[in-house]
Scaffold this active site. Structure first.
Site, PDB file in Angstrom:
ATOM      1  N   GLU A   1      -8.177  -5.778   4.670  1.00 55.03           N
ATOM      2  CA  GLU A   1      -8.040  -5.443   3.248  1.00 55.03           C
ATOM      3  C   GLU A   1      -6.831  -6.156   2.630  1.00 55.03           C
ATOM      4  OE1 GLU A   1      -9.146  -0.903   2.930  1.00 55.03           O
ATOM      5  OE2 GLU A   1      -8.568  -1.429   4.945  1.00 55.03           O
TER       6      GLU A   1
ATOM      7  N   ASN B   1       0.879  -1.172   0.000  1.00 51.66           N
ATOM      8  CA  ASN B   1       0.000   0.000   0.000  1.00 51.66           C
ATOM      9  C   ASN B   1       0.915   1.221   0.000  1.00 51.66           C
ATOM     10  OD1 ASN B   1      -1.875   1.984   0.380  1.00 51.66           O
ATOM     11  ND2 ASN B   1      -2.769   1.126   2.242  1.00 51.66           N
TER      12      ASN B   1
ATOM     13  N   ARG C   1     -12.836  15.246   7.808  1.00 47.15           N
ATOM     14  CA  ARG C   1     -13.582  15.555   6.573  1.00 47.15           C
ATOM     15  C   ARG C   1     -15.038  15.865   6.899  1.00 47.15           C
ATOM     16  NH1 ARG C   1     -11.782  10.264   3.398  1.00 47.15           N
ATOM     17  NH2 ARG C   1     -10.034  10.025   4.817  1.00 47.15           N
TER      18      ARG C   1
ATOM     19  N   ARG D   1      -2.555  -2.087  -3.492  1.00 40.45           N
ATOM     20  CA  ARG D   1      -3.778  -1.329  -3.277  1.00 40.45           C
ATOM     21  C   ARG D   1      -3.730  -0.102  -4.181  1.00 40.45           C
ATOM     22  NH1 ARG D   1      -5.999   1.406   2.298  1.00 40.45           N
ATOM     23  NH2 ARG D   1      -8.065   1.811   1.460  1.00 40.45           N
TER      24      ARG D   1
ATOM     25  N   HIS E   1     -13.194   2.574   0.087  1.00 38.30           N
ATOM     26  CA  HIS E   1     -13.158   1.497   1.097  1.00 38.30           C
ATOM     27  C   HIS E   1     -13.760   0.201   0.548  1.00 38.30           C
ATOM     28  CE1 HIS E   1     -13.424   4.794   4.444  1.00 38.30           C
ATOM     29  NE2 HIS E   1     -12.158   4.455   4.251  1.00 38.30           N
TER      30      HIS E   1
END
Ligand code: AMP
Length: 401
Positions: A386, A7, A243, A92, A182
């Protein structure tokens, strides 16, 4: 088969090396401050090998990959005897536009498509490509590289869920639509909860709540995503750590005019200074908010209240969209660890027939049913994984499954 999962961020690179015979992680680590000075923490997970945690020069991602492989094969810290034991690498990748509904073997066309999506994922896609190129350079063309997209799982959404009600030409000409993020996490959690329940995914309606620093919810009907709360970018949906989540777009015009802000300054506020940090004025970390609220800080309490309310509201809308729900699942940093947040959210779910189990909910970081076994709608905690999804997809692609 051994698979390295990468990643890559702009100045960091996380990795895990999997043994796919047992689906176990042999080693994991993190390169930080790439292009600045450099630090590598490498943790072998087999007996007799020691952790490496040192500053080390990492001028580019290629040196980072070289350093990672060096540690993976080192007698002191390593878990394999040579680089040739690594059969493939899974990466990823944030954004695949609407071109990828699954994972793919990287070739020139795939790299061109990831490049095309750069304006849609300006921070992540270039870093993801740098990670792929670094692996190609260091490991050579014989080691297959696989791209696993964060957006892919959401490609099954129907047009009524992914379209924005703005002039159609922006969709046709400029690809403006909901993409969702996601996806790898929602896919893992949806599949895993079906396994835990012992029901085929195709017979289940699941609402997956990924609640971490960034948060999103996905409605998964029969194993396919039918809606998700993040949109064209990961800025919308729930209020997050920093956010803003959903917002009336006219607020931007109002604030920018009043305070003479540029669009970049405005976006920085919405990305970095909003969410529960903006509301509380204290922190983006839910542990700090819990502490603040318990000490009487009203804005910490409000930030938490807003987050719980939004999760409940989106879950309710997805139950409506799917005409029912069998299981609600909490995952990621907050979902896996915050006992108080899960409880506060589940207090909204009486109308759905959720019979919440207070005792069972007192758990952290493990798979757990947190409603009663007889609850009409089941509620679970499922730690996300993940990396395992990326490793499995990579194995399946390179073995031609
Ligand atoms: P993630 O983005 O999935 O790594 O999640 C990171 C977030 O998880 C942190 O910002 C914390 O807010 C949250 N978190 C981690 N542990 C706890 C905990 N014990 N209680 C509440 N929140 C937690």
């Amino acid at each position: 088969m051994k698979i390295l999962v990468i990643n890559a961020g702009s100045s960091s690179l996380k990795y895990q090396l999997f043994d796919m015979e047992t689906e176990t992680v042999l080693a994991k680590g993190l390169c930080e401050r790439i292009g600045i000075d450099g630090h590598l923490k490498h943790t072998p997970l087999v007996e007799g090998k020691t952790v490496y945690d040192e500053d080390i020069a990492l001028p580019t991602h290629a040196e980072a990959i070289t350093a990672v492989i060096d540690k993976l094969v080192s007698p002191e810290h390593g878990v394999v005897s040579s680089m040739s034991e690594i059969d493939a690498v899974g990466h990823r990748v944030l954004h695949g536009l609407d071109k990828f509904s699954g994972s793919v073997l990287v070739n020139d066309d795939v790299m061109a498509a990831i490049q095309e999506a750069v304006p849609f994922g300006p921070l992540h896609n270039p870093a993801n490509m740098t990670g792929i190129r670094a692996c190609q350079k260091v490991m050579g063309d014989d080691v297959p590289q696989v791209a696993v997209f964060d957006t892919a799982f959401h490609q099954t959404m129907p047009a009524k869920a992914y379209m924005y009600a703005i002039p159609y030409e922006y969709y046709e000409k400029d690809s403006i639509r909901r993409y969702g993020f996601h996806g790898t996490s929602h896919r893992y959690v949806g599949g895993r909860v079906a396994e835990i329940m012992g029901v085929p995914e195709k017979d289940l309606k699941v609402i997956s709540c990924h609640m971490g620093n960034g948060s999103s919810i996905a409605a998964i009907d029969g194993g396919k995503c039918v809606d998700t709360s993040m949109g064209f970018t990961p800025l919308v949906g729930l209020p997050m750590g920093t956010r803003c989540g959903d917002l009336d777009p006219a607020i931007m015009q109002f604030i920018m005019n009043k305070y003479d802000l540029s669009i970049d300054e405005m976006m920085n506020i919405l990305n970095k200074k909003s969410g529960v940090l903006g509301i509380s004025g204290v922190s983006s970390d839910f542990r700090d908010l819990d502490k603040g609220a318990s000490e009487g800080n009203e804005r910490c309490a409000l930030a938490l209240d807003m987050f719980h309310y939004w999760v409940a509201k989106v879950v309710g809308s997805y139950a409506a969209a799917m005409n029912g729900v069998d299981a609600i699942v909490f995952t990621a940093g907050v979902g896996e660890n915050s006992i108080a947040t899960r409880k506060a959210i589940c207090e909204y779910f009486g109308y759905l027939g959720v019979d919440f189990d207070d005792e069972a909910n007192k758990c952290r970081g493990k798979e757990q049913l947190i409603s009663t076994p007889d609850s009409k709608v089941k509620v679970y905690v499922v730690p996300t994984n993940e990396e395992l999804v990326i490793a499995r997809d990579t194995r399946d692609i390179v073995s031609g499954k």
